[in-house]
Design a protein around this motif. Structure first.
Motif, PDB file in Angstrom:
ATOM      1  N   ASN A 174      -2.256  -4.078  -9.714  1.00 45.67           N
ATOM      2  CA  ASN A 174      -3.244  -3.320 -10.749  1.00 45.67           C
ATOM      3  C   ASN A 174      -2.351  -3.127 -12.156  1.00 45.67           C
ATOM      4  O   ASN A 174      -3.005  -3.528 -12.898  1.00 45.67           O
ATOM      5  CB  ASN A 174      -2.879  -1.700 -10.071  1.00 45.67           C
ATOM      6  CG  ASN A 174      -3.916  -1.763  -9.057  1.00 45.67           C
ATOM      7  OD1 ASN A 174      -4.812  -2.469  -8.933  1.00 45.67           O
ATOM      8  ND2 ASN A 174      -3.857  -0.461  -8.467  1.00 45.67           N
ATOM      9  N   GLY A 178      -1.823 -10.434  -4.485  1.00 45.98           N
ATOM     10  CA  GLY A 178      -2.007  -9.078  -5.277  1.00 45.98           C
ATOM     11  C   GLY A 178      -3.309  -9.296  -6.187  1.00 45.98           C
ATOM     12  O   GLY A 178      -3.665 -10.596  -6.692  1.00 45.98           O
ATOM     13  N   CYS A 179      -4.051  -8.300  -6.421  1.00 45.05           N
ATOM     14  CA  CYS A 179      -5.196  -8.162  -7.318  1.00 45.05           C
ATOM     15  C   CYS A 179      -5.509  -6.976  -7.794  1.00 45.05           C
ATOM     16  O   CYS A 179      -5.071  -5.779  -7.389  1.00 45.05           O
ATOM     17  CB  CYS A 179      -6.387  -8.533  -6.469  1.00 45.05           C
ATOM     18  SG  CYS A 179      -7.878  -8.841  -7.591  1.00 45.05           S
ATOM     19  N   ASP A 229      -7.984  -4.107  -4.127  1.00 44.12           N
ATOM     20  CA  ASP A 229      -7.196  -4.959  -3.296  1.00 44.12           C
ATOM     21  C   ASP A 229      -8.117  -5.958  -2.544  1.00 44.12           C
ATOM     22  O   ASP A 229      -8.975  -5.777  -1.892  1.00 44.12           O
ATOM     23  CB  ASP A 229      -6.975  -3.872  -2.044  1.00 44.12           C
ATOM     24  CG  ASP A 229      -5.982  -3.101  -2.301  1.00 44.12           C
ATOM     25  OD1 ASP A 229      -5.245  -3.035  -3.532  1.00 44.12           O
ATOM     26  OD2 ASP A 229      -5.349  -2.339  -1.671  1.00 44.12           O
ATOM     27  N   THR A 230      -7.782  -7.162  -2.758  1.00 44.22           N
ATOM     28  CA  THR A 230      -8.363  -8.350  -1.956  1.00 44.22           C
ATOM     29  C   THR A 230      -7.564  -8.933  -0.803  1.00 44.22           C
ATOM     30  O   THR A 230      -8.316  -9.853   0.104  1.00 44.22           O
ATOM     31  CB  THR A 230      -8.865  -9.454  -3.101  1.00 44.22           C
ATOM     32  OG1 THR A 230      -7.510  -9.905  -3.518  1.00 44.22           O
ATOM     33  CG2 THR A 230      -9.907  -8.724  -3.912  1.00 44.22           C
ATOM     34  N   TRP A 231      -6.369  -8.713  -0.770  1.00 45.78           N
ATOM     35  CA  TRP A 231      -5.237  -9.376   0.423  1.00 45.78           C
ATOM     36  C   TRP A 231      -5.837  -9.179   1.736  1.00 45.78           C
ATOM     37  O   TRP A 231      -5.764 -10.091   2.683  1.00 45.78           O
ATOM     38  CB  TRP A 231      -4.234  -8.846   0.188  1.00 45.78           C
ATOM     39  CG  TRP A 231      -3.999  -7.208   0.467  1.00 45.78           C
ATOM     40  CD1 TRP A 231      -4.115  -6.231  -0.314  1.00 45.78           C
ATOM     41  CD2 TRP A 231      -3.708  -6.855   2.016  1.00 45.78           C
ATOM     42  NE1 TRP A 231      -3.741  -5.210   0.492  1.00 45.78           N
ATOM     43  CE2 TRP A 231      -3.774  -5.356   1.950  1.00 45.78           C
ATOM     44  CE3 TRP A 231      -3.443  -7.397   3.258  1.00 45.78           C
ATOM     45  CZ2 TRP A 231      -3.372  -4.593   2.980  1.00 45.78           C
ATOM     46  CZ3 TRP A 231      -3.214  -6.407   4.477  1.00 45.78           C
ATOM     47  CH2 TRP A 231      -3.116  -5.200   4.081  1.00 45.78           C
ATOM     48  N   CYS A 232      -6.691  -8.011   2.061  1.00 46.70           N
ATOM     49  CA  CYS A 232      -6.937  -7.994   3.608  1.00 46.70           C
ATOM     50  C   CYS A 232      -8.585  -8.257   3.629  1.00 46.70           C
ATOM     51  O   CYS A 232      -9.033  -8.095   4.762  1.00 46.70           O
ATOM     52  CB  CYS A 232      -6.899  -6.645   3.722  1.00 46.70           C
ATOM     53  SG  CYS A 232      -7.514  -5.307   2.776  1.00 46.70           S
ATOM     54  N   PRO A 291       0.911  -1.073   0.019  1.00 50.61           N
ATOM     55  CA  PRO A 291      -0.124  -0.107  -0.095  1.00 50.61           C
ATOM     56  C   PRO A 291       0.940   1.449  -0.065  1.00 50.61           C
ATOM     57  O   PRO A 291       2.012   1.270   0.718  1.00 50.61           O
ATOM     58  CB  PRO A 291      -0.670  -0.085   1.348  1.00 50.61           C
ATOM     59  CG  PRO A 291      -0.621  -1.625   1.712  1.00 50.61           C
ATOM     60  CD  PRO A 291       0.668  -2.186   1.248  1.00 50.61           C
ATOM     61  N   GLU A 349      -5.016 -13.204   2.780  1.00 49.59           N
ATOM     62  CA  GLU A 349      -3.656 -13.375   2.475  1.00 49.59           C
ATOM     63  C   GLU A 349      -2.682 -14.317   3.224  1.00 49.59           C
ATOM     64  O   GLU A 349      -1.776 -15.083   2.787  1.00 49.59           O
ATOM     65  CB  GLU A 349      -2.769 -11.983   2.464  1.00 49.59           C
ATOM     66  CG  GLU A 349      -1.243 -12.122   1.887  1.00 49.59           C
ATOM     67  CD  GLU A 349      -0.744 -10.641   1.864  1.00 49.59           C
ATOM     68  OE1 GLU A 349      -0.846 -10.167   0.676  1.00 49.59           O
ATOM     69  OE2 GLU A 349       0.056 -10.310   2.736  1.00 49.59           O
ATOM     70  N   ASN A 361       0.272  -0.182  -8.028  1.00 49.41           N
ATOM     71  CA  ASN A 361       0.397  -1.343  -7.196  1.00 49.41           C
ATOM     72  C   ASN A 361       0.992  -2.342  -8.124  1.00 49.41           C
ATOM     73  O   ASN A 361       0.236  -2.433  -9.305  1.00 49.41           O
ATOM     74  CB  ASN A 361      -0.909  -1.460  -6.438  1.00 49.41           C
ATOM     75  CG  ASN A 361      -0.881  -2.846  -5.919  1.00 49.41           C
ATOM     76  OD1 ASN A 361      -1.080  -3.965  -6.386  1.00 49.41           O
ATOM     77  ND2 ASN A 361      -0.608  -2.776  -4.647  1.00 49.41           N
ATOM     78  N   CYS A 366      -6.900   2.110  -3.208  1.00 53.69           N
ATOM     79  CA  CYS A 366      -7.232   0.709  -2.689  1.00 53.69           C
ATOM     80  C   CYS A 366      -7.991  -0.287  -3.872  1.00 53.69           C
ATOM     81  O   CYS A 366      -8.472  -1.093  -3.231  1.00 53.69           O
ATOM     82  CB  CYS A 366      -7.609   0.834  -1.397  1.00 53.69           C
ATOM     83  SG  CYS A 366      -6.837   1.801  -0.025  1.00 53.69           S
TER      84      CYS A 366
END
Length: 365
Positions: free
Chosen positions: A117, A158-159, A177-180, A75, A192, A114, A174
């Motif tokens: 991305n 990553g996404c 973002d899927t990691w969280c 991030p 993650e 990112n 953001c």
């Protein structure tokens, strides 16, 4: 559409171990990449390394570059080029305006984003999305896809999301973002923790009762394939769980984005063990309080890497229906389909192409 601009952009693959600098023109790498050891704990040392790397690449060029564009892990405030508190780069704690600094040194625009991305952007413009649409065209199908979810499986989860050639960045940087997101197996843990290299090692160690700390994902994949001694069941399960939790996170993404999914990254070499877990999770039903069961996704997901499923995905069952009280007919797309596939470009190339095209898009407005 992928840019065919002849402008040159300096790029960087910023890893925790090495910085690899390069340059792209007309979507092709035009220099011999420059590899320097990453400096992660000393701010001045890191900045000096970045300047050295870009300068060395620039000296190889015949034309002046129009921009610098690259991915940085984790991030950050990408819109303003500020890198903040990254676990792997303690030298940036508190926030360092890396983009403005490099702009001041080189006198050209700098774009940082990112890696997830830029992976998705590269795949949408030059990789998986064109590949799907070409296959549909060759099969005589009428559909064409515009949206893509790109997933990188490696040190982390990553996404990125691309909607009709527009990269979703979000108001806070953001987007995608899927990691969280919530972990599909452990609801009070982030996704993650089950979608990463450390997750593969953890599950293998738990099931095999062996020390997996020195094993790479390839080592564990080789065990699963019977090419290396070890616990085959534990190895296969470590990748199946990774696939399951990846899909559990993507279910919500796909219900909003509704497009093709491509996976890449260091763990994607074990895709033949990951995809079954993903397909199993995509097919898992959910219910209502009345007991009615329904699919978690409105669209059916096809494994594009499986010949039979690819053929079923490409099969055109769309029909024309008559407009009542007229002689007119309209196309009726009665089937909702999306496909999941493995990157052919590879994460590094896709990210570089994404960075290149993102820079040109920003410059050209």
């Amino acid at each position: 559409m992928m840019s065919k601009d002849k402008k040159t952009v300096l790029t960087l693959d910023a890893g925790g171990t090495n910085f690899v600098f390069s340059a792209i023109c007309d979507n092709e790498e035009i220099v011999e990449p420059v590899r320097l050891k990453a400096v992660t704990t000393d701010t001045e040392g890191c900045l000096a390394t970045l300047v050295q790397g870009f300068t060395t690449v620039k000296e190889q060029l015949k034309e002046e570059p129009v921009a610098i564009s690259f991915a940085f892990p984790g991030p950050a405030d990408y819109e303003h080029g500020v890198i903040g508190d990254l676990p792997n780069f303690p030298s940036f704690r508190g926030g360092v305006p890396l983009g403005p600094y490099l702009e001041n040194v080189f006198g050209i625009p700098v774009f940082i984003n990112n890696d997830g991305n830029l992976f998705a952007y590269g795949e949408a413009l030059a990789g998986a999305l064109p590949r799907v649409n070409k296959a549909l065209e060759e099969a005589g199908g009428k559909r064409r896809y515009k949206n893509m979810v790109g997933v990188t499986l490696g040190t982390g989860f990553g996404c990125g999301v691309v909607i009709d050639q527009v990269l979703l960045t979000g108001d806070n940087g953001c987007g995608g973002d899927t990691w969280c997101t919530r972990n599909g197996m452990y609801p009070f843990v982030i996704a993650e923790e089950s979608v990463s290299i450390r997750a593969v090692r953890r599950v293998y160690a738990e099931m095999s009762h062996e020390d997996a700390s020195q094993l790479t994902p390839k080592d564990i994949c080789d065990i699963a394939d019977g090419k290396r001694p070890g616990n085959v069941k534990a190895a296969k399960e470590s990748f199946r769980q990774l696939g399951q939790v990846t899909a559990a996170a993507l279910v919500n993404v796909l219900n909003i984005v509704d497009g093709i999914v491509v996976i890449g990254g260091g763990v994607a070499g074990a895709a033949h063990h990951i995809l079954p877990g993903m397909m199993e999770e995509f097919a898992r039903p959910v219910g209502t309080f009345s007991g009615h069961l329904m699919p978690t996704l409105q669209s059916e997901v096809y494994n594009f890497e499986d010949p039979e499923q690819r053929a079923a995905f490409l099969e055109d069952k769309d029909t024309y229906v008559k407009v009542p009280h007229t002689n007119k007919e309209v196309l009726y797309c009665s089937q909702r389909k999306v496909a999941i596939m493995v990157s052919e470009l590879g994460a590094s190339k896709a990210i570089n192409l994404g960075a290149y095209n993102f820079a040109l898009k920003k410059i050209e407005g």
